[in-house]
Design an enzyme around this catalytic site. Structure first.
Site, PDB file in Angstrom:
ATOM      1  N   HIS A 183      -9.788   1.801   0.762  1.00 47.87           N
ATOM      2  CA  HIS A 183      -9.682   0.671   1.699  1.00 47.87           C
ATOM      3  C   HIS A 183     -10.756   0.710   2.785  1.00 47.87           C
ATOM      4  O   HIS A 183     -10.515   0.346   3.940  1.00 47.87           O
ATOM      5  CB  HIS A 183      -8.280   0.685   2.325  1.00 47.87           C
ATOM      6  CG  HIS A 183      -7.766  -0.662   2.690  1.00 47.87           C
ATOM      7  ND1 HIS A 183      -8.358  -1.460   3.641  1.00 47.87           N
ATOM      8  CD2 HIS A 183      -6.714  -1.370   2.218  1.00 47.87           C
ATOM      9  CE1 HIS A 183      -7.680  -2.586   3.749  1.00 47.87           C
ATOM     10  NE2 HIS A 183      -6.672  -2.562   2.902  1.00 47.87           N
ATOM     11  N   GLU A 240     -11.562  -3.807  -2.528  1.00 45.18           N
ATOM     12  CA  GLU A 240     -10.605  -2.821  -3.023  1.00 45.18           C
ATOM     13  C   GLU A 240     -10.473  -2.969  -4.538  1.00 45.18           C
ATOM     14  O   GLU A 240      -9.763  -3.845  -5.022  1.00 45.18           O
ATOM     15  CB  GLU A 240      -9.255  -3.031  -2.353  1.00 45.18           C
ATOM     16  CG  GLU A 240      -9.307  -2.990  -0.834  1.00 45.18           C
ATOM     17  CD  GLU A 240      -8.135  -3.718  -0.196  1.00 45.18           C
ATOM     18  OE1 GLU A 240      -6.987  -3.330  -0.436  1.00 45.18           O
ATOM     19  OE2 GLU A 240      -8.370  -4.690   0.541  1.00 45.18           O
ATOM     20  N   HIS A 282       0.796  -1.235   0.000  1.00 46.07           N
ATOM     21  CA  HIS A 282       0.000   0.000   0.000  1.00 46.07           C
ATOM     22  C   HIS A 282       0.832   1.291   0.000  1.00 46.07           C
ATOM     23  O   HIS A 282       0.566   2.213   0.776  1.00 46.07           O
ATOM     24  CB  HIS A 282      -0.958  -0.001   1.195  1.00 46.07           C
ATOM     25  CG  HIS A 282      -2.036  -1.049   1.123  1.00 46.07           C
ATOM     26  ND1 HIS A 282      -2.543  -1.538  -0.055  1.00 46.07           N
ATOM     27  CD2 HIS A 282      -2.706  -1.712   2.115  1.00 46.07           C
ATOM     28  CE1 HIS A 282      -3.480  -2.433   0.199  1.00 46.07           C
ATOM     29  NE2 HIS A 282      -3.600  -2.569   1.504  1.00 46.07           N
TER      30      HIS A 282
HETATM   31  C1  GLA Z   1      -5.001  -5.301   2.237  1.00 49.64           C
HETATM   32  C2  GLA Z   1      -4.143  -6.493   2.163  1.00 49.64           C
HETATM   33  C3  GLA Z   1      -4.254  -7.287   3.408  1.00 49.64           C
HETATM   34  C4  GLA Z   1      -3.962  -6.444   4.607  1.00 49.64           C
HETATM   35  C5  GLA Z   1      -4.834  -5.241   4.618  1.00 49.64           C
HETATM   36  C6  GLA Z   1      -4.471  -4.305   5.709  1.00 49.64           C
HETATM   37  O1  GLA Z   1      -6.300  -5.606   2.055  1.00 49.64           O
HETATM   38  O2  GLA Z   1      -4.395  -7.285   1.027  1.00 49.64           O
HETATM   39  O3  GLA Z   1      -3.375  -8.371   3.367  1.00 49.64           O
HETATM   40  O4  GLA Z   1      -2.608  -6.062   4.578  1.00 49.64           O
HETATM   41  O5  GLA Z   1      -4.723  -4.553   3.408  1.00 49.64           O
HETATM   42  O6  GLA Z   1      -4.392  -4.944   6.944  1.00 49.64           O
END
Ligand code: GLA
Length: 379
Positions: free
Chosen positions: A213, A344, A139
């Site tokens: 997110h 997402e 991210h």
């Molecule tokens: C995303 C990732 C997950 C996790 C979340 C945050 O969705 O794919 O593995 O890292 O973010 O906790």
């Protein structure tokens, strides 16, 4: 803390809202021309940067968005009996968002999801990123787009109240090449949709993958798992991953796997069949190229329905597996495993290492765009 700019029958409430605001925190400011849009001060970051909170109201839906991380702080919608509640996980104040948390409501970038080993080559040059999710980058790195203050401006749109948030990421920020100017425009439409429209340009080629997110829990309480929510995905294929959640590069049918949500299925039905730690869904689904909603979530208890449509080729379906009770959210609620789900919309994870995945590189002279809509209703 709602204050509405105009609208029949709302003026007394606007006045009351303003007086309350004056009495409690910062005054809410309504925008004379943009109906259903208001803003208030939301505090300051640790570096002293002022953060604002925008409220967008239309139809039966009220959405709050903070300029810190261009974060969706709350989405309030009615259940089948008309009872309005917030269907997201988050915090009561900016302090929560400034602390450690797993990207609640945030805009993620420059590259959402993972880049294997925090390294990539582009046009013959090697780049190194922060490994903030060992052994990978997650991210956007240490201080992704979720950890910066975006500049906001109200937008006049025929679709409804809208706010455009802009952030310029400097060349070399978090290891990425090129000065990138990104904008995210949030609109709440009269059809109870939260529309998120992204745009970006760059002066050097860069990988780019923007997403939102938000964690949803359609019960409106966030005090139990989402395992009883029914999910439908217009996705016949997915991208399998290794045990660090990096795609192997294959694109495989969901048929016969717990990832087959082509027909409405409770999220908890087959979740135990998924192997690995901490267990649960955290997969990129390859969206079928057909019109209509790409994802539908239905909560049989509240009757709330969420439909997501997107221009993106994939969606990371994440069932809140890493929520482990350490984060205390809104109203003192402890968020435990599977208390929220994320949809997402994005390009596939680690696309920069997979020539067979849709290209995620933005080049100078081109404009990146994405539109993702979350629509709320009841049944
Ligand atoms: C995303 C990732 C997950 C996790 C979340 C945050 O969705 O794919 O593995 O890292 O973010 O906790």
């Amino acid at each position: 803390m709602n204050a509405f700019a105009s609208g029949e029958g709302r003026a007394p409430f606007a006045l009351l809202g303003c007086l309350l605001s004056l009495a409690i925190v910062a005054p809410a400011q309504a925008f004379g021309d943009v109906k259903g849009l208001s803003k208030m001060g939301y505090g300051k970051t640790k570096d002293g940067e002022a953060v604002e909170l925008y409220t967008l109201q239309n139809g039966k839906t009220t959405v709050k968005i903070a300029t810190y991380g261009a974060t969706v702080v709350s989405i309030e919608v009615p259940d089948k009996n008309g009872h309005v509640a917030d269907v997201t996980l988050g915090f009561d104040s900016l302090d929560g968002y400034l602390g450690e948390h797993p990207y609640f409501g945030a805009t993620v970038g420059r590259v959402a999801n993972r880049i294997a080993k925090g390294k990539f080559s582009l046009d013959g040059k090697d780049y190194t990123l922060a490994v903030n999710n060992p052994p990978n980058t997650l991210h956007g790195g240490k201080k992704g787009f979720n950890r910066v203050v975006w500049k906001a401006e109200p937008v006049e749109s025929p679709d409804g109240p809208a706010v455009k948030m802009t952030y310029t990421s400097r060349d070399g920020e978090e290891g990425y090449p090129g000065t990138l100017t990104a904008s995210v425009t949030f609109t709440v439409t009269a059809n109870d949709e939260l529309k998120i429209a992204y745009a970006a340009t760059t002066d050097k080629a860069t990988p780019l993958n923007l997403s939102n997110h938000t964690y949803f829990n359609l019960s409106g309480k966030g005090d139990a798992t989402i395992l009883d929510h029914e999910l439908t995905l217009a996705a016949s294929n997915y991208t399998p991953v290794d045990d660090t959640l990096i795609p192997t590069g294959e694109i495989v049918t969901v048929s016969g796997t717990p990832l087959d949500f082509t027909k409405p299925t409770a999220i908890g039905d087959r979740i135990a069949k998924l192997t690995g730690e901490p267990g649960g869904y955290d997969h990129n689904l390859v969206l079928d190229a057909r019109a209509g909603a790409k994802a539908t979530v239905y909560d049989p208890k509240s009757g709330r329905v969420l439909e997501m449509s997107t221009t993106e080729p994939g969606v990371q379906f994440y069932s809140g597996n890493f929520l482990d009770g350490t984060v205390v959210g809104r109203g003192g609620q402890v968020y435990r495993k599977h208390f929220g789900l994320c949809l997402e919309a994005q390009h596939f994870p680690d696309s920069i290492h997979h020539a067979n995945f849709p290209d995620s590189v933005l080049r100078p002279g081109r404009t990146y765009t994405q539109t993702t809509t979350y629509k709320f209703s009841t049944r």
